[in-house]
Scaffold this motif. Sequence first.
Motif: not given
Length: 486
Positions: A452-468
């Motif tokens: 769950g932690l791995l998923l949350a961190v990775s998804i948040t990172y990718k979400l940040y890249e998509e927003i950028a």
Amino acid sequence: MGWKEAAEPVLTRMPAVRRPEGHVPFKEKLMWTAGILMLYFFLTNITLLGVQTGQGGDLFGQFRAILAGSQGSVLQVGIGPIVTASIVLQLLGGANLLGLDTDDPRDQVLYQGLQKLLVVVMVALTALPMVFAGGFLPAQPSLQLGGLALEQTQVQLLIFAQIFVGGILILYMDEVVSKWGVGSGIGLFIIAGVSQRLVAGLIQPTTGGFFFDWYRILTGQVEVGSLVSGAGLQTLLIGDGHLIALLTTLLIFGIVVYAESVRVEIPLSHARVKGARGRFPVKLIYASVLPMILVRAVQANVQFMGQILNRQWAGMPGWLGSYSGGQPDGGFFYYVSPIYSPQDWMWWTANVSQEWWQVMIRIGIDVTFMVVGGAIFAIFWVETTDMGPESTAKQIQNSGMQIPGFRQNVGVIEKVMERYIPQVTVIGGALVGLLAVWANMLGTIGSVSGTGLLLAVSITYKLYEEIAEEQLMEMHPMMRQMFGNE
């Protein structure tokens, strides 16, 4: 007549969220995403009508952080049916049993319709045993609903209907985010659930919160013990001090962010526009950590069956499984259950009822399943999401780009991609599986599972890249045409 012709009238009529006809402004995407997130939190707080309060147990248990939703709420099943349907489709597609060409628009519609139909079936199959078997959601003997007096069987049907509607809602909420918002709904719901647990694990004003427990240690309310004898160290590291859990949480954050930045960049140049250059990044975690949801979902379904058999089969053989406190403590279902926390395997410090060799077998099976399963599902994920060498080569060719020093030919580009993508996919999938088991074994803040932690961190990172990326395209409209987003 093939199955496609027979099923086409049904699959093409499955309700779907309309795609936007043009570009959706970034602010509007954020509004849709925020609105769905608020709706998700709202639905997780709507309790199921007719369930006996304080009774039963969460059938998903330790998998709840990954499968989202909330025990006893309308979103009882979470994203479990969506993930299970995805596993079934990936296995069927991997074995080439569907006969669907995802490049064909007609087959794309059939595939999406089949996925929705499978999710509907999985919602029903998941909700049925929760309500009618095992007492996981025990119904009230009777219920007065307006002017109607419902008997227990009718109350059970009412509970099932609520769970079914919630499962369908989360399916279309995910589709709204995917088409009108930023990222995916599944990722958004996982982030929401894990973040809730992390925040509660840090600042919960009752026993169990990191800061509260340290306040009790510093004020002498908790007896630490002697650091020399080891009892004090045990208290600080894996007891009320939660130091190992904190360190593991921070390390997972750092490792995932670092792994997301490790990549092999293949240079590209435009075939017609002189000086136009770019790079195609092949990340270490090329398939992302989302295939881990599929691996854990397989384990969750196995444990799901074990829980049902334990409650329904009074004479279940000991070799198949024995249970204590709702958790397997022997037999097949014990050995195939994941390691959830340090208390599951530290036989020299924790109150573990199994022998050390039994614990080691369980650890070995968990590590093997996660590493091998992570690699296999990463390969399936890459192939079914058009990230494989062939699909990537076509995308590069269609964009007008080429690899300097090589002929502008799809087959040539594909051969270059085959040098990197398959190997990186397997290595990345296995690495993520190993990290997930390691995080579970050491524990995390808020008892969030390692996966769950791995998923949350990775998804948040990718979400940040998509927003950028969205912000960049908003500032430079011509880029939308170059990347085909217009």
